[in-house]
Design a protein around this motif. Structure first.
Motif: not given
Length: 226
Positions: A210, A194, A158
């Motif tokens: 991501r 996210t 991430t």
């Protein structure tokens, strides 16, 4: 020059590293100092011979580990260099790999008198044709940066949009407008927001993203699977 050509592997390793001064990280690569002729004392790409029973990728990984201590996750065959005059005394054909490593991986490199990191665009005169090899690797990296998800190799699972933009700026060596960059990457559907945010800063925590694994990239751009 006589006999059968020798076969070897070399690896171009790119990482984003800060040189300790103020400012953003820059694209750098480790070089090793040769300790024998030809080109004794000159800097060169990590590499070495291929053992009879090992694959090309295994040889690249082994030589990389032995010379720099690095074990990159991203290791891809780049090109073969085999000009007849590239090595004095004998013909050597080099299968060149390239590796992209995160900054935390790069910090594990065994630096010393004979292993040192250099700015990718400010290299000294290297042994053999290694300057030409690095130039080719830089061209490939910058070309792929425009249409593929290769920037992911420099990041964790991430990342923030600012971190992703900084990778592009460091590799392409030019500033990128943050608002235009956000519109471009979000419009490509290459990344997914996210529910997480990066904590620890003084301002509002930025959202983490991501890569969208359902989008396949081609030389012409992203291709979404139905």
């Amino acid at each position: 020059m006589a006999g059968e050509p020798a076969l070897a592997v070399s690896t171009v390793i790119f990482a984003l590293r800060n040189d300790g001064e103020a400012g953003a990280a820059s694209l750098r690569l480790p070089l090793v100092r040769r300790i024998r002729e030809p080109f004794d004392g000159c800097w060169a790409l990590p590499g070495g011979p291929i053992e009879a029973e090992e694959s090309l990728a295994a040889a690249a990984g082994r030589n990389l580990l032995e010379t720099t201590g690095l074990e990159p996750n991203y290791l891809e065959q780049l090109y073969a260099f085999g000009d007849t005059d590239r090595s004095p005394g004998e013909r050597v054909i080099s299968i060149v790999y390239w590796a992209l490593v995160r900054s935390d991986e790069a910090s594990l490199a065994a630096e010393g008198e004979n292993v040192r990191w250099f700015a990718a665009d400010e290299l000294p005169e290297l042994a053999f044709d290694h300057n030409q090899i690095v130039d080719y690797a830089l061209w490939r990296l910058r070309t792929k940066m425009e249409y593929s998800r290769i920037a992911h190799a420099f990041l964790g699972e991430t990342f923030t949009l600012a971190e992703l933009r900084q990778v592009h700026e460091a590799v392409l060596r030019r500033p990128i407008d943050p608002a235009n960059f956000r519109r471009q990457v979000e419009g490509s559907k290459a990344i997914i927001a996210t529910e997480q945010r990066l904590t620890g800063g003084r301002h509002r925590p930025p959202r983490l993203y991501r890569y969208n694994t359902s989008v396949e990239f081609t030389d012409n751009g992203p291709l979404a699977h139905s």
